[in-house]
Design an enzyme around this catalytic site. Structure first.
Site, mmCIF file in Angstrom:
data_model
loop_
_atom_site.group_PDB
_atom_site.id
_atom_site.type_symbol
_atom_site.label_atom_id
_atom_site.label_comp_id
_atom_site.label_asym_id
_atom_site.label_seq_id
_atom_site.Cartn_x
_atom_site.Cartn_y
_atom_site.Cartn_z
ATOM 1 C CE1 TYR A 1 -2.950 3.128 0.658
ATOM 2 C CE2 TYR A 1 -3.428 2.299 2.854
ATOM 3 C CZ TYR A 1 -3.616 3.234 1.870
ATOM 4 O OH TYR A 1 -4.488 4.288 2.085
ATOM 5 C CE LYS B 1 -5.940 1.447 -0.965
ATOM 6 N NZ LYS B 1 -5.516 2.867 -0.873
ATOM 7 N N GLY C 1 -5.647 4.810 -6.385
ATOM 8 C CA GLY C 1 -6.125 5.176 -5.063
ATOM 9 C C GLY C 1 -6.428 6.636 -4.817
#
Length: 307
Positions: free
Chosen positions: A141, A171, A196
């Site tokens: 992430y 992500k 994102g």
């Protein structure tokens, strides 16, 4: 890692429900999941930034995860568990628990108090966490605006692939479209790289994104479903109009305290998420009235959700 899981389409970065006194409220997850499923959302990303994980205790994150496991099974949804934080030991424990709760994948961001000083140091942290659930796909992430840790994503992908057997993608929460294009096309497009940044969703689609993970997909999923539809049909004028609505909507909400207002909007849709947890604030009644008036003026209540 070869996996059929792809974070394509809309993936809701879900809120963590809290009770009025600020405690975690896993009993509200059932209604939350039922609402998202009714809106055509098939995947959620739980206990991430929108989920206030940085302000949650380890036991609370487990309680929320367990509630998601039960509700997702009931409503035919899948969920990715974000395990990241400053303790990689907590992260590994959460990854182990994610397997027990039926998660589809795990993800984690960089530790961000004492920050990794190199790509290799960061990947060592991620690999330790991912090893708690070696049978599940793992996503890095990347959200440098919050972690203040920002390494080149292609270098990160190659380093993760070398050290994390279950690594499957990133992500990507960074509005740098050139970096995003590099990540999407890395190794011939082998890796799953969901977008994102909700305000740049259309730009990401034009760059090649297949899906996004976002907070506003909770309270305005129809808007983004309509953006995808217009884009796929080649109606760029309509897609641009809808994306402008996204930008305007988010600007209105953010001007009044984003997290607390988002959770209040969910309450307007009949999904009680409770307040945002300190140190974030919550809107008072006058602010909520102003929020509703400004959102009404742009037609929000007509185009945000499927009714």
């Amino acid at each position: 890692m070869e996996t059929s899981l792809k974070l394509h389409g809309l993936v809701a970065a879900s809120h963590t429900p809290m009770s009025a006194d600020g405690h975690c409220n896993p009993n509200a997850v059932e209604g939350q999941v039922a609402f998202l499923a009714s809106q055509g959302i098939k995947l959620a990303f739980i206990t991430g930034s929108t989920g206030e994980s940085a302000h949650m205790q380890l036991t609370e994150r487990k309680e929320n995860m367990a509630a998601w496991g039960e509700a997702a099974k009931k409503h035919g949804m899948q969920f990715v568990v974000h395990t990241g934080g400053n303790s990689i030991y907590d992260g590994r424990e959460l990854a182990e628990y994610a397997v027990k709760c039926g998660a589809a994948a795990t993800a984690s961001n960089s530790p961000c108090y004492f920050k990794p000083g190199s790509v290799d140091s960061l990947v060592d942290c991620l690999a330790f966490e991912a090893s708690g659930a070696p049978e599940l796909p793992y996503y890095f992430y990347d959200i440098p605006a919050l972690t203040h840790v920002g390494f080149n994503p292609v270098k990160m992908i190659h380093a993760c692939a070398a050290k994390i057997p279950n690594f499957c993608g990133v992500k990507f929460t960074n509005p740098d479209m050139a970096l995003y294009m590099d990540a999407l096309n890395c190794d011939g497009g082998k890796w799953d790289v969901p977008w994102g940044v909700d305000e740049w969703f259309l730009a990401a689609l034009a760059t090649g994104a297949k899906g996004g993970v976002g907070s506003s997909y909770n309270y305005a999923p129809k808007l983004y479903q309509d953006i995808i539809k217009a884009f796929n049909e080649g109606d760029m004028k309509e897609a641009q109009r809808l994306q402008q609505l996204s930008v305007t909507m988010i600007n209105i909400i953010a001007s009044k305290g984003y997290m607390g207002c988002c959770k209040a909007i969910m309450g307007w849709w009949g999904v009680d998420m409770g307040p945002a947890r300190l140190p974030m604030g919550n809107p008072d009644s006058a602010t909520l009235k102003q929020l509703k008036d400004e959102l009404t003026a742009i037609g929000f209540f007509d185009w945000a959700i499927n009714k």
